[in-house]
Each structure stands twice: as structure tokens, then as C-alpha cells.
Design a protein around this motif. Structure first.
Motif, PDB file in Angstrom:
ATOM      1  N   ASP A  22       0.825  -1.211   0.000  1.00 51.42           N
ATOM      2  CA  ASP A  22       0.000   0.000   0.000  1.00 51.42           C
ATOM      3  C   ASP A  22       0.859   1.261   0.000  1.00 51.42           C
ATOM      4  O   ASP A  22       0.804   2.082   0.912  1.00 51.42           O
ATOM      5  CB  ASP A  22      -0.935  -0.018   1.210  1.00 51.42           C
ATOM      6  N   ASP A  23       1.652   1.418  -1.047  1.00 50.45           N
ATOM      7  CA  ASP A  23       2.592   2.525  -1.184  1.00 50.45           C
ATOM      8  C   ASP A  23       2.826   2.736  -2.675  1.00 50.45           C
ATOM      9  O   ASP A  23       3.137   1.784  -3.394  1.00 50.45           O
ATOM     10  CB  ASP A  23       3.904   2.177  -0.463  1.00 50.45           C
ATOM     11  N   GLU A  24       2.674   3.976  -3.138  1.00 55.46           N
ATOM     12  CA  GLU A  24       2.750   4.215  -4.583  1.00 55.46           C
ATOM     13  C   GLU A  24       4.122   3.897  -5.162  1.00 55.46           C
ATOM     14  O   GLU A  24       4.221   3.425  -6.294  1.00 55.46           O
ATOM     15  CB  GLU A  24       2.353   5.657  -4.908  1.00 55.46           C
ATOM     16  N   THR A  25       5.202   4.136  -4.403  1.00 59.76           N
ATOM     17  CA  THR A  25       6.518   3.822  -4.943  1.00 59.76           C
ATOM     18  C   THR A  25       6.734   2.313  -5.029  1.00 59.76           C
ATOM     19  O   THR A  25       7.389   1.823  -5.955  1.00 59.76           O
ATOM     20  CB  THR A  25       7.636   4.468  -4.105  1.00 59.76           C
ATOM     21  N   VAL A  26       6.181   1.579  -4.073  1.00 57.50           N
ATOM     22  CA  VAL A  26       6.237   0.115  -4.133  1.00 57.50           C
ATOM     23  C   VAL A  26       5.414  -0.395  -5.312  1.00 57.50           C
ATOM     24  O   VAL A  26       5.868  -1.244  -6.090  1.00 57.50           O
ATOM     25  CB  VAL A  26       5.737  -0.503  -2.811  1.00 57.50           C
ATOM     26  N   MET A  27       4.207   0.137  -5.463  1.00 57.27           N
ATOM     27  CA  MET A  27       3.350  -0.251  -6.582  1.00 57.27           C
ATOM     28  C   MET A  27       4.035   0.029  -7.919  1.00 57.27           C
ATOM     29  O   MET A  27       3.991  -0.786  -8.852  1.00 57.27           O
ATOM     30  CB  MET A  27       2.019   0.499  -6.501  1.00 57.27           C
ATOM     31  N   ILE A  33      -0.674  -6.037  -8.749  1.00 53.88           N
ATOM     32  CA  ILE A  33      -1.612  -5.854  -9.857  1.00 53.88           C
ATOM     33  C   ILE A  33      -1.871  -4.376 -10.122  1.00 53.88           C
ATOM     34  O   ILE A  33      -2.092  -3.978 -11.275  1.00 53.88           O
ATOM     35  CB  ILE A  33      -2.930  -6.621  -9.614  1.00 53.88           C
ATOM     36  N   SER A  34      -1.797  -3.534  -9.091  1.00 50.90           N
ATOM     37  CA  SER A  34      -1.976  -2.093  -9.313  1.00 50.90           C
ATOM     38  C   SER A  34      -0.874  -1.554 -10.213  1.00 50.90           C
ATOM     39  O   SER A  34      -1.136  -0.784 -11.144  1.00 50.90           O
ATOM     40  CB  SER A  34      -1.963  -1.351  -7.978  1.00 50.90           C
ATOM     41  N   GLY A  35       0.372  -1.949  -9.935  1.00 46.68           N
ATOM     42  CA  GLY A  35       1.481  -1.490 -10.761  1.00 46.68           C
ATOM     43  C   GLY A  35       1.412  -2.030 -12.171  1.00 46.68           C
ATOM     44  O   GLY A  35       1.580  -1.285 -13.148  1.00 46.68           O
ATOM     45  N   THR A  81      -4.228   0.844  -3.129  1.00 47.45           N
ATOM     46  CA  THR A  81      -4.317  -0.102  -4.249  1.00 47.45           C
ATOM     47  C   THR A  81      -5.753  -0.314  -4.714  1.00 47.45           C
ATOM     48  O   THR A  81      -5.988  -0.537  -5.908  1.00 47.45           O
ATOM     49  CB  THR A  81      -3.714  -1.470  -3.865  1.00 47.45           C
ATOM     50  N   PHE A  82      -6.721  -0.232  -3.796  1.00 42.92           N
ATOM     51  CA  PHE A  82      -8.098  -0.550  -4.167  1.00 42.92           C
ATOM     52  C   PHE A  82      -8.641   0.340  -5.285  1.00 42.92           C
ATOM     53  O   PHE A  82      -9.238  -0.177  -6.249  1.00 42.92           O
ATOM     54  CB  PHE A  82      -9.011  -0.492  -2.937  1.00 42.92           C
ATOM     55  N   ILE A 130      -7.177  -0.825  -8.594  1.00 43.65           N
ATOM     56  CA  ILE A 130      -7.770  -2.100  -9.013  1.00 43.65           C
ATOM     57  C   ILE A 130      -9.161  -1.877  -9.581  1.00 43.65           C
ATOM     58  O   ILE A 130      -9.513  -2.404 -10.650  1.00 43.65           O
ATOM     59  CB  ILE A 130      -7.813  -3.088  -7.833  1.00 43.65           C
ATOM     60  N   ARG A 131      -9.949  -1.090  -8.878  1.00 42.90           N
ATOM     61  CA  ARG A 131     -11.334  -0.853  -9.319  1.00 42.90           C
ATOM     62  C   ARG A 131     -11.376  -0.182 -10.688  1.00 42.90           C
ATOM     63  O   ARG A 131     -12.229  -0.489 -11.516  1.00 42.90           O
ATOM     64  CB  ARG A 131     -12.057   0.006  -8.276  1.00 42.90           C
ATOM     65  N   GLU A 132     -10.421   0.728 -10.947  1.00 46.34           N
ATOM     66  CA  GLU A 132     -10.432   1.476 -12.207  1.00 46.34           C
ATOM     67  C   GLU A 132      -9.766   0.724 -13.357  1.00 46.34           C
ATOM     68  O   GLU A 132     -10.209   0.828 -14.510  1.00 46.34           O
ATOM     69  CB  GLU A 132      -9.727   2.822 -12.007  1.00 46.34           C
ATOM     70  N   ARG A 133      -8.698  -0.049 -13.073  1.00 49.12           N
ATOM     71  CA  ARG A 133      -7.851  -0.554 -14.161  1.00 49.12           C
ATOM     72  C   ARG A 133      -7.821  -2.069 -14.309  1.00 49.12           C
ATOM     73  O   ARG A 133      -7.247  -2.556 -15.291  1.00 49.12           O
ATOM     74  CB  ARG A 133      -6.416  -0.033 -13.960  1.00 49.12           C
ATOM     75  N   VAL A 134      -8.391  -2.811 -13.389  1.00 52.69           N
ATOM     76  CA  VAL A 134      -8.417  -4.278 -13.487  1.00 52.69           C
ATOM     77  C   VAL A 134      -9.782  -4.704 -14.013  1.00 52.69           C
ATOM     78  O   VAL A 134     -10.821  -4.292 -13.498  1.00 52.69           O
ATOM     79  CB  VAL A 134      -8.117  -4.929 -12.121  1.00 52.69           C
ATOM     80  N   ASP A 135      -9.759  -5.536 -15.050  1.00 51.24           N
ATOM     81  CA  ASP A 135     -11.007  -5.892 -15.740  1.00 51.24           C
ATOM     82  C   ASP A 135     -11.834  -6.923 -14.994  1.00 51.24           C
ATOM     83  O   ASP A 135     -13.064  -6.913 -15.066  1.00 51.24           O
ATOM     84  CB  ASP A 135     -10.674  -6.419 -17.142  1.00 51.24           C
TER      85      ASP A 135
END
Length: 403
Positions: free
Chosen positions: A147-152, A182-184, A240-241, A244-249
Motif C-alpha cells: 500500500d505505497d505508490e513507490t512500491v506499486m 496488480i496495481s502497478g 491499491t483498491f 484495481i477498481r479502475e484498471r483491473v477488468d
């Protein structure tokens, strides 16, 4: 929200630490599924997992003061190793809190990369609580597992590699624990190839993302129960949520038996060792958990190869059971000379191979003139198992299937 530019910056930061892992076309799994299957072999990454990417990116964004104070994290094993190695490569002191149930192989590996390991709690969430206590007590920077943008962003470099190797990819299948990976990957894929589908896979016993998507907000589950310890997380990340909601199909789930079967098939047919979390994308593909077209170009991301050898034995056995390759049965014989020979003859005629026999006359639940027998048998598939059981029952044996 995380953007492609963040992933591209991460690619520059981690290029000298993380390996560019292979993308391998699989004749075996293409023939089985009817798709064109390319395996992203991130299980060959340094430390045996993708986690080195995100950890290295986060640590290389520390200020001088933060680097001097050191880092702390919580992990079931793979993130621990990634942080340990990334910190060591950057000259930063690292302390890692791992659940008391973490595989011993991952504990030893984390220590070997130079981190101090603290064992605490029964799962990741309990370990995370202790890590945050150490963060406050010692002034360390907490390196979140997901749960960190740099990690993602660091994890998203896998998506860039997939598109570089295979720009025609139509579906990428990715494991989900807390959602950093999956977010990254989804951020990189959707920015460069919007029509490429991204499918996430969770274990049934740790399906926090699947449940959160149904409810529309991040939801925690009370407990996790899966052989895929690398994705055994009770709550999806707050950062991350939305990604995921926006970009994972699509997000689907697989059972432990399906995971075990995929691990076994990768070993036997693909000559590749992965852990449970690394096998879930292939399990979802093999079990038809999402719809795909014939000859569709699909990349399952096999993102971890760190499996404890004791667990591997169990997983292989579960995989063999699920595919009808192994069965344990119990029956009761008359306690007379030749009774066991008669049973063995039936098994031999049915071409079942006997691994082990346990013969017990002392069980109080059977008659005084009887003996209980348990047999471990090698079989050749589900149809063979059914034929074997039919043969035994036709000969008058009351058979109980144990596994």
C-alpha cells in the motif's frame, strides 16, 4: 493515483537490482487451454520473487536522514527478502517482522540478505502491527508490502517488460494479495495497451479484493486460510483498491486444490518451481475461471518461487489427489490368512501401485475377528480411481476414501 510516469521512473531506479525475467511460450499449457500461453517467469527474479522491484524503488527514494535511520517492514516472506536485499544494496539498515508461521526457508533467506528478523503474530496483519510499533519506537521508515505508490510503481515494471517482449498480449493474469503487484502492472499495461485485459486472481481463503469490489469499498476479512501464503492478506490496500477498481477488468478466485494442481503441473510439465501465490494465475487459466477466446495471447505472471519444502510435499500430494494420481483408502478385512493377499490381487488387477499399507487389528471400532487396512495408492487419473473403487466394491469391500 499511480501513473505510467511513476512506473517509468521506477524502471530506471531498479534496473541494476532487479533482473529482466524471461517470458516463455508454453507449448504444454497452450495445448491444454487452447490459448497462446506465455509464462512470465518472475519466479526467477532475485530473491525468488517480484518484491525486490517495489522494495528497491521505495528505498531509493528515501532522504538521507531516512536512510540513516533505517527501514522496517512486515512480510510473510517474499517482501521481507526484497527489502533485506534492496536495503543491503543501498547501505540501509533493515528490520523485518515476520509471522511466527512464516516458512523457515523464507526466514533464513531474509537473514542471509542482511536484515534483522523479528518473529511476531500468527499472520501478516499481526506482524504489521508490531512493525509499526518499531517504526514509532526507533524512528525507522516503514516500507509497506503493497500500500505505497513507490512500491506499486516498482512492481509495475513487470508490466513494462511484458509489453516490451510481447506487445500483442491480450490478457495478463496476476495474483492479488494486498494489491500492490496488480496495481502497478495494470497501470503500466492500461497506459500503453488499453485494450489488453488485466485479470486478478485471489485464493478463496483470502478473497478480500473480490469481496471489496462487490461491496464497493475496501473490506477486511476476519481470517485467511490458504496454502498461498504470499497472498494471505486480510485487507486490500487503501491506495491499491482505487487502482484495481479502475484498471483491473476482472477478479476471480481459485481453491487450494486448484492451486496445488497448478503447482504440480508446473513442476511436472513445465519443469518450473513456483509457490502457491505464484501459481494462482495459471490455476485460474487451467480451471476456466475467466472467459477467453481460442488462440488468445495470455500471460500468467508467475510471481514467486519461494516455497517451503515441507509445504511443497503437501502441495504436491494435494495436486496428485486433485488430478486422480494419488488416493488413500480404508477398508476392513476378515482377520484370516490370505485376506490381505486377496485385496492386493484386486488392486494389482486394477493396475494400482501401492505406496504404503497400514494393517491394524487393535481398532476398537471393528469386530474382534477383523483388521483395518489403510492403503496409499498411485493411480492414473480420475477415471482410473473410479474404476478401482468399483472393482473393490464389486468384490465386497466396504471402501472409505480418506484423501
Amino acid at each position: 493515483m499511480l501513473e505510467l510516469a511513476d512506473v517509468l521512473e521506477a524502471e530506471d531506479r531498479v534496473s541494476d537490482v532487479a533482473r529482466h525475467t524471461p517470458l516463455d511460450y508454453s507449448h504444454t499449457f497452450s495445448d491444454i487451454t487452447g490459448a497462446e500461453v506465455h509464462l512470465k517467469l518472475e519466479c526467477f527474479q532475485r530473491t525468488g520473487s517480484f518484491k525486490i522491484r517495489g522494495a528497491a524503488n521505495r528505498i531509493r527514494t528515501l532522504s538521507d536522514e531516512e536512510a540513516a535511520a533505517g527501514v522496517v517492514t512486515a512480510s510473510a516472506g517474499n517482501h521481507a527478502q526484497g527489502v533485506a536485499l534492496a536495503a543491503s544494496r543501498s547501505g540501509v539498515d533493515a528490520k523485518v517482522v515476520m509471522p511466527e508461521t512464516a516458512p523457515i526457508s523464507k526466514i533464513k533467506a531474509t537473514r542471509s540478505y542482511g536484515a534483522e528478523v523479528v518473529l511476531h503474530g500468527v499472520d501478516y496483519d499481526a506482524a504489521q502491527e508490531r512493525a509499526h510499533e518499531l517504526e514509532r519506537e526507533e524512528g525507522r521508515t516503514y516500507v509497506h508490502a503493497f500500500d505505497d505508490e513507490t512500491v506499486m510503481a516498482g512492481q509495475g515494471t513487470i508490466g513494462l517488460e511484458i509489453l516490451d517482449h510481447l506487445p500483442e498480449v491480450e490478457t495478463v493474469v496476476v495474483p492479488i494479495g494486498g494489491g500492490g503487484l496488480i496495481s502497478g502492472i495494470a497501470t503500466a499495461i492500461k497506459a500503453r495497451s488499453p485494450d489488453t485485459r488485466v485479470v486478478g486472481v485471489q485464493a478463496d481463503g483470502a478473497s478480500t479484493v473480490a469481496q471489496s469490489l462487490r461491496k464497493g469499498s475496501p473490506e477486511a476479512i476476519d481470517a485467511v486460510d490458504t496454502i498461498a501464503d504470499g497472498i494471505a492478506v486480510r485487507r486490500v490496500g487503501e491506495q491499491t483498491f482505487p487502482v484495481i477498481r479502475e484498471r483491473v477488468d476482472d477478479v476471480v478466485t481459485v481453491t487450494d486444490d486448484e492451486i496445488a494442481s497448478a503447482v504440480t503441473m508446473l513442476l511436472e510439465r513445465g519443469k518450473t518451481l513456483v509457490e502457491g501465490a505464484g501459481a494462482v494465475p495459471l490455476a485460474a487459466l487451467l480451471e476456466g475461471k475467466f472467459v477467453y477466446e481460442k488462440d488468445e495471447v495470455i500471460v500468467p505472471a508467475l510471481c514467486g518461487g519461494n516455497i517451503d519444502l515441507n509445504l511443497l510435499t503437501t502441495v504436491i500430494t494435494r495436486g496428485l489427489v486433485a488430478s486422480g494420481r494419488y488416493i488413500k483408502i480404508r477398508t476392513v478385512l476378515k482377520d484370516r490368512p490370505g485376506a490381505l493377499d486377496d485385496l492386493i490381487e484386486v488392486l494389482s488387477d486394477a493396475r494400482a501401485n501401492i505406496y504404503a499399507i497400514q494393517h491394524d487389528r487393535t481398532n476398537r471400532d471393528i469386530a474382534m475377528n477383523a483388521a483395518e487396512v489403510e492403503l496409499d495408492l498411485e493411480t492414473r487419473g480420475e477415471d482410473h480411481v473410479e474404476d478401482l473403487l468399483d472393482s473393490l466394491r464389486e468384490r465386497g469391500y466396504d471402501v472409505e476414501v480418506l484423501v
